[in-house]
Design a protein around this motif. Structure first.
Motif, PDB file in Angstrom:
ATOM      1  N   ASP A   1       6.062 -12.090   7.039  1.00 33.25           N
ATOM      2  CA  ASP A   1       6.401 -13.175   6.120  1.00 33.25           C
ATOM      3  C   ASP A   1       7.662 -13.891   6.585  1.00 33.25           C
ATOM      4  OD1 ASP A   1       6.527 -14.790   3.937  1.00 33.25           O
ATOM      5  OD2 ASP A   1       7.346 -13.273   2.587  1.00 33.25           O
ATOM      6  N   HIS A   2       8.648 -13.093   6.979  1.00 34.30           N
ATOM      7  CA  HIS A   2       9.948 -13.609   7.379  1.00 34.30           C
ATOM      8  C   HIS A   2       9.838 -14.451   8.642  1.00 34.30           C
ATOM      9  CE1 HIS A   2      14.358 -13.207   8.131  1.00 34.30           C
ATOM     10  NE2 HIS A   2      14.374 -13.125   6.815  1.00 34.30           N
ATOM     11  N   GLU A   3       9.026 -13.994   9.595  1.00 39.85           N
ATOM     12  CA  GLU A   3       8.986 -14.654  10.908  1.00 39.85           C
ATOM     13  C   GLU A   3       7.973 -15.773  10.991  1.00 39.85           C
ATOM     14  OE1 GLU A   3      11.369 -13.991  12.805  1.00 39.85           O
ATOM     15  OE2 GLU A   3      12.012 -12.266  11.613  1.00 39.85           O
ATOM     16  N   THR A   4       6.909 -15.717  10.160  1.00 38.97           N
ATOM     17  CA  THR A   4       5.908 -16.779  10.240  1.00 38.97           C
ATOM     18  C   THR A   4       5.977 -17.706   9.039  1.00 38.97           C
ATOM     19  OG1 THR A   4       4.227 -15.563   9.033  1.00 38.97           O
ATOM     20  CG2 THR A   4       4.324 -15.213  11.401  1.00 38.97           C
ATOM     21  N   GLY A   5       6.588 -17.270   7.974  1.00 37.99           N
ATOM     22  CA  GLY A   5       6.702 -18.124   6.792  1.00 37.99           C
ATOM     23  C   GLY A   5       5.529 -18.037   5.851  1.00 37.99           C
ATOM     24  N   THR A   6       4.541 -17.208   6.161  1.00 36.42           N
ATOM     25  CA  THR A   6       3.422 -17.073   5.242  1.00 36.42           C
ATOM     26  C   THR A   6       2.934 -15.625   5.222  1.00 36.42           C
ATOM     27  OG1 THR A   6       1.215 -17.807   4.657  1.00 36.42           O
ATOM     28  CG2 THR A   6       1.730 -17.681   6.995  1.00 36.42           C
ATOM     29  N   ARG A   7       2.314 -15.274   4.083  1.00 38.36           N
ATOM     30  CA  ARG A   7       1.679 -13.948   4.010  1.00 38.36           C
ATOM     31  C   ARG A   7       0.180 -14.094   3.813  1.00 38.36           C
ATOM     32  NH1 ARG A   7       5.633 -12.460  -0.356  1.00 38.36           N
ATOM     33  NH2 ARG A   7       3.782 -12.596  -1.644  1.00 38.36           N
ATOM     34  N   ASP A   8      -0.309 -15.305   3.956  1.00 39.27           N
ATOM     35  CA  ASP A   8      -1.728 -15.549   3.726  1.00 39.27           C
ATOM     36  C   ASP A   8      -2.512 -15.094   4.952  1.00 39.27           C
ATOM     37  OD1 ASP A   8      -4.237 -16.468   3.246  1.00 39.27           O
ATOM     38  OD2 ASP A   8      -3.529 -18.266   2.207  1.00 39.27           O
ATOM     39  N   ILE A   9      -3.367 -14.108   4.743  1.00 36.29           N
ATOM     40  CA  ILE A   9      -4.045 -13.488   5.877  1.00 36.29           C
ATOM     41  C   ILE A   9      -5.031 -14.460   6.520  1.00 36.29           C
ATOM     42  CG2 ILE A   9      -6.044 -12.469   4.710  1.00 36.29           C
ATOM     43  CD1 ILE A   9      -5.157  -9.814   6.206  1.00 36.29           C
ATOM     44  N   ARG A  10      -5.469 -15.495   5.802  1.00 38.80           N
ATOM     45  CA  ARG A  10      -6.413 -16.445   6.371  1.00 38.80           C
ATOM     46  C   ARG A  10      -5.747 -17.330   7.427  1.00 38.80           C
ATOM     47  NH1 ARG A  10      -8.209 -18.343   0.526  1.00 38.80           N
ATOM     48  NH2 ARG A  10      -5.956 -18.132   0.434  1.00 38.80           N
ATOM     49  N   LYS A  11      -4.421 -17.522   7.267  1.00 39.90           N
ATOM     50  CA  LYS A  11      -3.710 -18.355   8.234  1.00 39.90           C
ATOM     51  C   LYS A  11      -3.211 -17.534   9.424  1.00 39.90           C
ATOM     52  CE  LYS A  11      -1.979 -21.587   4.794  1.00 39.90           C
ATOM     53  NZ  LYS A  11      -0.795 -21.854   3.976  1.00 39.90           N
ATOM     54  N   LEU A  12      -3.069 -16.229   9.197  1.00 41.87           N
ATOM     55  CA  LEU A  12      -2.475 -15.385  10.229  1.00 41.87           C
ATOM     56  C   LEU A  12      -3.517 -14.950  11.249  1.00 41.87           C
ATOM     57  CD1 LEU A  12      -0.293 -13.203   7.882  1.00 41.87           C
ATOM     58  CD2 LEU A  12       0.564 -14.811   9.591  1.00 41.87           C
ATOM     59  N   GLY A  13      -3.033 -14.459  12.368  1.00 41.32           N
ATOM     60  CA  GLY A  13      -3.930 -13.947  13.391  1.00 41.32           C
ATOM     61  C   GLY A  13      -3.268 -14.014  14.746  1.00 41.32           C
ATOM     62  N   GLY A  14      -3.633 -13.079  15.611  1.00 44.73           N
ATOM     63  CA  GLY A  14      -3.175 -13.135  16.999  1.00 44.73           C
ATOM     64  C   GLY A  14      -1.698 -12.928  17.204  1.00 44.73           C
ATOM     65  N   LEU A  15      -1.034 -12.268  16.262  1.00 43.08           N
ATOM     66  CA  LEU A  15       0.404 -12.073  16.409  1.00 43.08           C
ATOM     67  C   LEU A  15       0.741 -10.933  17.370  1.00 43.08           C
ATOM     68  CD1 LEU A  15       1.482 -12.497  12.694  1.00 43.08           C
ATOM     69  CD2 LEU A  15       1.840 -14.121  14.556  1.00 43.08           C
ATOM     70  N   MET A  16      -0.304 -10.232  17.840  1.00 40.92           N
ATOM     71  CA  MET A  16      -0.095  -9.022  18.630  1.00 40.92           C
ATOM     72  C   MET A  16       0.804  -9.268  19.833  1.00 40.92           C
ATOM     73  SD  MET A  16      -2.953  -6.463  20.059  1.00 40.92           S
ATOM     74  CE  MET A  16      -3.694  -7.590  21.186  1.00 40.92           C
ATOM     75  N   SER A  17       0.536 -10.316  20.560  1.00 42.73           N
ATOM     76  CA  SER A  17       1.306 -10.549  21.784  1.00 42.73           C
ATOM     77  C   SER A  17       2.713 -11.023  21.481  1.00 42.73           C
ATOM     78  CB  SER A  17       0.579 -11.586  22.649  1.00 42.73           C
ATOM     79  OG  SER A  17       0.329 -12.730  21.851  1.00 42.73           O
ATOM     80  N   LEU A  18       2.866 -11.721  20.347  1.00 38.59           N
ATOM     81  CA  LEU A  18       4.182 -12.236  20.003  1.00 38.59           C
ATOM     82  C   LEU A  18       5.066 -11.167  19.393  1.00 38.59           C
ATOM     83  CD1 LEU A  18       3.110 -15.650  18.492  1.00 38.59           C
ATOM     84  CD2 LEU A  18       4.382 -15.296  20.612  1.00 38.59           C
ATOM     85  N   MET A  19       4.470 -10.277  18.612  1.00 37.13           N
ATOM     86  CA  MET A  19       5.254  -9.266  17.900  1.00 37.13           C
ATOM     87  C   MET A  19       4.722  -7.877  18.239  1.00 37.13           C
ATOM     88  SD  MET A  19       5.095 -11.337  14.303  1.00 37.13           S
ATOM     89  CE  MET A  19       6.470 -10.649  13.422  1.00 37.13           C
ATOM     90  N   PRO A  20       4.933  -7.421  19.460  1.00 35.97           N
ATOM     91  CA  PRO A  20       4.315  -6.155  19.885  1.00 35.97           C
ATOM     92  C   PRO A  20       4.828  -4.936  19.115  1.00 35.97           C
ATOM     93  CG  PRO A  20       5.843  -6.956  21.546  1.00 35.97           C
ATOM     94  CD  PRO A  20       5.722  -8.037  20.536  1.00 35.97           C
ATOM     95  N   VAL A  21       6.140  -4.923  18.808  1.00 32.91           N
ATOM     96  CA  VAL A  21       6.674  -3.742  18.118  1.00 32.91           C
ATOM     97  C   VAL A  21       6.109  -3.668  16.708  1.00 32.91           C
ATOM     98  CG1 VAL A  21       8.779  -2.558  17.442  1.00 32.91           C
ATOM     99  CG2 VAL A  21       8.764  -3.976  19.488  1.00 32.91           C
ATOM    100  N   SER A  22       6.133  -4.825  16.008  1.00 33.89           N
ATOM    101  CA  SER A  22       5.596  -4.853  14.650  1.00 33.89           C
ATOM    102  C   SER A  22       4.137  -4.422  14.656  1.00 33.89           C
ATOM    103  CB  SER A  22       5.705  -6.263  14.068  1.00 33.89           C
ATOM    104  OG  SER A  22       7.020  -6.703  14.139  1.00 33.89           O
ATOM    105  N   PHE A  23       3.400  -4.905  15.671  1.00 36.42           N
ATOM    106  CA  PHE A  23       1.983  -4.560  15.733  1.00 36.42           C
ATOM    107  C   PHE A  23       1.799  -3.050  15.869  1.00 36.42           C
ATOM    108  CE2 PHE A  23      -1.616  -3.716  18.695  1.00 36.42           C
ATOM    109  CZ  PHE A  23      -2.635  -3.928  17.767  1.00 36.42           C
ATOM    110  N   THR A  24       2.603  -2.447  16.736  1.00 36.42           N
ATOM    111  CA  THR A  24       2.467  -1.006  16.939  1.00 36.42           C
ATOM    112  C   THR A  24       2.730  -0.248  15.646  1.00 36.42           C
ATOM    113  OG1 THR A  24       3.438  -1.462  19.071  1.00 36.42           O
ATOM    114  CG2 THR A  24       3.133   0.849  18.494  1.00 36.42           C
ATOM    115  N   VAL A  25       3.817  -0.642  14.984  1.00 33.09           N
ATOM    116  CA  VAL A  25       4.143   0.037  13.731  1.00 33.09           C
ATOM    117  C   VAL A  25       3.019  -0.148  12.728  1.00 33.09           C
ATOM    118  CG1 VAL A  25       5.733   0.043  11.787  1.00 33.09           C
ATOM    119  CG2 VAL A  25       6.618  -0.170  14.093  1.00 33.09           C
ATOM    120  N   ALA A  26       2.505  -1.395  12.608  1.00 32.29           N
ATOM    121  CA  ALA A  26       1.432  -1.670  11.665  1.00 32.29           C
ATOM    122  C   ALA A  26       0.203  -0.839  11.997  1.00 32.29           C
ATOM    123  CB  ALA A  26       1.092  -3.157  11.680  1.00 32.29           C
ATOM    124  N   LEU A  27      -0.074  -0.709  13.293  1.00 31.24           N
ATOM    125  CA  LEU A  27      -1.240   0.061  13.720  1.00 31.24           C
ATOM    126  C   LEU A  27      -1.091   1.521  13.308  1.00 31.24           C
ATOM    127  CD1 LEU A  27      -3.719  -0.829  15.395  1.00 31.24           C
ATOM    128  CD2 LEU A  27      -2.676   0.309  17.352  1.00 31.24           C
TER     129      LEU A  27
END
Lengths: 805, 113, 140
Positions: free
Chosen positions: A362-388
């Motif tokens: 939310d902080h880094e993209t400005g939205t929490r709407d899952i329909r708008k989000l996607g493909g953040l894996m390469s941009l936010m690798p650490v967050s992705f790992t934690v989320a996984l």
């Protein structure tokens, strides 16, 4: 003393926040706050060695000893585990918030004050052995949660969510208080430990079931169980650190704590087993099913929290079965309580990290709407790992801690089929089936959460800000939690021996006498068991459904909106309370102060004269009254004439002077009645009052003409005559009968020996009843300062409107 | 004496309430003044007038008037002075601001909530 | 209101001191004979009011440059402090102490902490009364 003091340390620290925030602007206030939970973690860690051996520590501070109410800090396995969770997660959340909340834009002192109050309140809830103080802290958590959810109070949704959560949890809290009072009436004590000891006798009481249901309602509202869960999704308007702390790790677990704490008392009841296990299971399914309908990241997590809380709740319900089996400690029924506590720890770790990731997104993209989000894996690798890690743990996959507790959960649910009391032979098989279906949905929404956000196509245009990895400080807390998720999987038995087993002893004290008796060994591999096949089934079916999600997710929109629980809540608040009740109140609350005064002065004589008649309290006798002298008659005549003049005077000055005359006559009465102090005071006061009236005379309005024309109104006269009669009757009755010896004789005897004075009235004022005088001069000071303020500050209408904006 | 005083108190209360229920602010203030006089006399009447000496220790005197009501009234007198003064200022400030002293026109309105 | 009333002003000055010393007297006598902080305070205030009537507000303010709002605060703190003293010697809040002393000039005298409390009351009463009168009188 330190133990009790520690409960209040956060609140004490809260007092310093405004100063720290205002004076030290260069350092984020959060750094100072961080000291508090860190200290508490260290402090509570010192209890671990003793408590893991099964010892308990208690410290008590009397509050209202005459009613048996005291602050108690009782540390056993259960409360120590919760205290460590509260302080530990608290420290991580504070650290996270330092990077989440901007120190230049936010009102940080408010935020941290609320957070610290909450911390104290929560520690109080889990450590209180006294039910009244438990309730006190319980409501304090509701209030601080209200403040935290509404922290961004200029948003409508925040205010709505805050109010909703408070309405529901406070209503539940009140019901719970009712249950506590009933329990204390049955057991004759407010102490939970004392009540546990007499649990079998309590169960025979007629009101036992009522108390049980009331307390459960308190727990269910707090822990967002069906159908009260509706406040939790709306509470997601809170800043994310708050959601991670209150609405996943601590406050919502207060209900779980309450159920666990009261299990030894209520487990003997069939109703308890059915309600806790049934509602828990229903909530588990309901939450997991509707999580997939959400499009807001935090919304998914909210429903998932509801569902996981249901899971823990159902485990606690099933754990009560152990009370109905002989030698349960050696059967399969022993797993439920263990699994509940174990999953509670695991849930706090993986859900906390997931919330923080949602906040980062939310902080880094400005939205929490899952329909708008996607493909953040390469941009936010650490967050992705934690989320996984968090999501896989939530889905119940190895090698994460969620797998271990999920397996035990399935074991516990399967054990229900072997239980044949209370109609469980008929309905028991449903338990593992519902558990399995809910687990499938849990699997799907876990994947939905992580993969919809981090994989797929990246639409930078749709995002309000350009996404990038979060600052390192913000990642510390979620990474630490994710680390725990993995660590616990590999060293489960160290964790369970230290924390879970002592807590289990607290839940099932009749089964085990010390943590060493709990012979459960956690291992990842049990060989080919039913649970393993169920897990494999969950993964297979879950994956299939997840891959086809886009095909069937539309089904959710086909569900009727009209009859949802949220609608019911809105209807109650807006229509029933908001509109109808307001209309009803408006009938008599007209805004006219005269009307209100008339209500009051009508009610007072009706009530007092009514009481006199009903209680047969009126008495009248001539004996014992003092003789009448001529000058008293003259004084009375003067008084009456003065009073009549004030009432019927046409000019202001006549009324004021007549009032003065009445006052001087009263002071003469005091002379006759042997009250020199009063006479003196009244005389001086009357002089000053008249002077005051005359000074203000210039500013005062003239008596209006309207008033003079309608000089006599029947209603007014009737009400005032009724009050007059009432006063006369009361005075006569009190003169004619004396039931209790006046305390004055004590004053008379001790005034010289004890207080060293001769003027009894003055000694009463400054010594015997010094408190009265202290408050009196305080009131006087307030009156004086308000007058000063009213005249000197002169807020006229225009300025006032300006300031209120 | 106590019986007559009971009626006097009733009379004072009656007049006070009659004034308080009127429209004019100043009359209401005068009413509260009367009300406190009535209340003081009521308290001392309820205590009784027995004992022929003021509650101040003196040699050879054993019968004193009940000191407790007097202490209560002394507190009440001073407080009622403060409250009356407060009312007075409140009245004339609101008169200055609202240009009316008629209670029926001073109703709170919806937009001031 | 610029009436040059010499006789009134002269009398007022003298009467002010008489009333003021009377006020001090009944304040100290209060523990044994009628009087005390309330009456003492009110009488003092009325003495000042007399001065105000004879002269006018500004002159009196120059003669007695006292900020009465502070007086209220000092009185409250004094009263509360006196009540709190006993807590430091492990007695319940509001326990008073007294003893008898032989002082030069006065002979056998009793000293009370209650008198300190009463002094607080006295200051508050004077302060509040004068605040009220001053602010209302000032507001022309």
């Amino acid at each position: 003393m330190l133990q009790i003091l520690c409960l209040f340390i956060p609140i004490i620290a809260a007092f310093f926040m405004p100063f720290l925030f205002k004076k030290i602007r260069n350092v984020h206030t959060g750094w100072f706050v961080l000291i508090v939970p860190l200290f508490l973690v260290v402090y509570y860690s010192t209890f671990i060695p003793a408590v893991s051996k099964g010892e308990t520590v208690i410290e008590q501070l009397s509050w209202i000893p005459s009613l048996g109410i005291s602050f108690v800090s009782y540390i056993d396995g259960l409360s120590l585990l919760f205290s460590l969770l509260i302080s530990g997660i608290g420290a991580l959340v504070v650290l996270y918030s330092i990077f989440y909340l901007n120190r230049k834009k936010e009102q940080l002192h408010n935020f941290y004050i609320y957070l610290l109050i909450f911390m104290s309140a929560m520690l109080g809830v889990v450590q209180s052995d006294n039910m009244i103080t438990l309730y006190f802290f319980w409501e304090l958590t509701s209030i601080s949660s209200f403040l935290l959810i509404g922290y961004w109070f200029n948003r409508d949704k925040s205010r709505f969510g805050a109010l909703k959560s408070m309405m529901i949890t406070v209503a539940g809290g009140m019901l719970m208080l009712g249950g506590f009072v009933l329990l204390s009436l049955m057991g004759g004590t407010f102490s939970i430990r004392a009540l546990i000891e007499q649990a079998p006798q309590l169960a025979t009481n007629d009101l036992f079931i009522v108390a049980l249901v009331l307390i459960l309602l308190g727990a269910f509202t707090k822990s967002a169980q069906f159908p009260f869960y509706i406040w939790l999704p709306d509470a997601m308007e809170a800043p994310t650190p708050v959601s991670a702390y209150l609405h996943s790790a601590t406050m919502v677990k207060a209900g779980i704590y309450l159920v666990a704490r009261f299990t030894p008392i209520f487990a003997l009841s069939e109703v308890w087993v059915w309600l806790v296990a049934g509602i828990g299971l229903l909530t588990l399914f309901w939450g997991s099913f509707f999580a997939l309908k959400q499009t807001d990241l935090k919304g998914i997590l909210a429903f998932s929290t509801v569902s996981q809380l249901g899971l823990i709740m159902s485990l606690l319900g099933v754990s009560a079965i152990a009370y109905h089996i002989d030698g349960a400690e050696d059967t399969v029924f022993k797993y439920a309580a263990f699994a509940a506590i174990f999953h509670l720890i695991n849930h706090a770790t993986f859900k906390g990290s997931l919330f923080m990731i949602a906040g980062i997104v939310d902080h880094e993209t400005g939205t929490r709407d899952i329909r708008k989000l996607g493909g953040l894996m390469s941009l936010m690798p650490v967050s992705f790992t934690v989320a996984l890690i968090g999501s896989f743990s939530m889905a119940g996959l190895p090698p994460f801690n969620g797998f271990l507790s999920k397996e035990m959960f399935l074991t516990a649910m399967l054990s229900v089929t072997e239980f044949d009391l209370f109609n469980f032979s008929t309905w028991g098989p449903l338990f593992p089936i519902i558990a399995w279906v809910a687990s499938v949905f849990t699997f799907i929404y876990s994947f939905y959460f992580v993969f919809k956000t981090f994989t797929g196509k990246l639409n930078v245009d749709q995002l309000p800000t350009k996404p990038h990895e979060a600052p390192i400080g913000m990642l510390i807390s979620p990474v630490l939690l994710a680390g725990l998720v993995v660590t616990i999987f590999f060293i489960p038995n160290i964790v369970t021996d230290t924390f879970v087993k002592p807590a289990v002893v607290a839940i099932q004290p009749f089964l085990y006498s010390s943590p060493y008796d709990v012979n459960i060994h956690v291992s990842a591999w049990h060989g080919p068991t039913t649970e393993l096949y169920m897990t494999i089934g969950i993964v297979v079916v879950g994956l299939l459904l997840f891959l086809t999600l886009s095909k069937w997710q539309k089904l959710y929109s086909a569900l009727p909106e009209r009859f949802t629980l949220n609608r019911l809540y809105d209807f109650t608040i807006n229509e029933l309370l908001g509109s109808w009740m307001t209309r009803f109140s408006k009938l008599y609350m007209t805004g006219s102060i005269r009307k209100y005064l008339a209500y009051m002065f009508t009610a007072i004589p009706v009530i007092v004269i009514g009481t006199l008649i009903v209680k047969n309290a009126f008495a009248f006798k001539f004996e014992g009254s003092s003789p009448i002298h001529l000058y008293e008659i003259i004084l009375i005549l003067v008084l009456v004439i003065g009073t009549i003049t004030t009432v019927f005077a046409r000019s202001r000055i006549t009324s004021i002077i007549a009032l003065g005359a009445v006052g001087y006559t009263v002071s003469l009465f005091f002379v006759i009645f042997n009250a020199p102090d009063l006479a003196l005071t009244q005389l001086v006061i009357e002089t000053i009052s008249v002077a005051l009236f005359l000074m203000a005379f210039y500013h005062l309005p003239k008596f209006s003409k309207v008033e003079e024309r309608t000089r006599f109104k029947f209603g007014r006269a009737f009400v005032s005559i009724a009050v007059g009669i009432m006063v006369t009757l009361v005075a006569l009755s009190s003169h004619s009968q004396k039931f209790i010896e006046s305390i004055s004789s004590y004053y008379k005897e001790t005034v010289y020996s004890e207080a060293g004075g001769g003027n009894i009235v003055n000694v009463i004022l400054v010594d015997y009843r010094g408190f009265d005088t202290l408050f009196e001069i305080a009131v006087l000071a307030i009156a004086g300062i308000s007058i000063f303020a009213m005249i000197k500050l002169r807020l006229s209408r225009k300025e006032k409107n300006y300031e209120s904006k | 004496m106590e019986i007559i005083m009971a009626f006097v108190c009733g009379f004072l209360f009656m007049s006070a309430i009659y004034l308080i229920l009127s429209r004019s602010l100043l009359r209401i203030i005068i009413g509260t003044g009367l009300l406190s006089h009535g209340a003081h006399l009521l308290i001392i009447t309820m205590g009784g007038f027995g004992g022929n000496n003021p509650p101040v220790l003196a040699d050879g005197v054993t019968e004193y008037v009940d000191p407790l009501p007097q202490a209560l009234i002394l507190t009440a007198i001073v407080i009622s002075f403060g409250v009356t003064a407060f009312f007075l200022v409140l009245a004339y400030r609101s008169y200055q601001e609202l240009k009316t002293d008629d209670m029926t026109q001073m109703k709170g309105s919806e937009d001031h909530e | 209101m610029k009436v040059n009333n010499v006789i009134l002003q002269f009398t007022a000055k003298i009467v002010f001191f008489i009333i003021f010393f009377f006020a001090i007297h009944i304040f100290f006598a209060g523990h044994y004979t009628p009087g005390g902080g309330f009456v003492g305070g009110l009488v003092t205030a009325s003495a000042i009011v007399l001065l105000i009537i004879a002269f006018d507000l500004n002159t009196v303010q120059r003669l007695l440059p006292i900020n009465y709002v502070y007086l209220v605060a000092i009185g409250l703190i004094l009263a509360l402090g006196t009540a709190a003293i006993s807590m430091f010697v492990d007695q319940p809040f509001f326990t008073h102490f007294f003893d008898y002393f032989y002082l030069p000039l006065f002979g056998k005298t009793s000293l009370h902490t209650a008198a300190l409390f009463d002094l607080g009351v006295y200051l508050v009463v004077v302060g509040v009364t004068m605040t009220i009168i001053q602010t209302i009188g000032d507001d022309e």
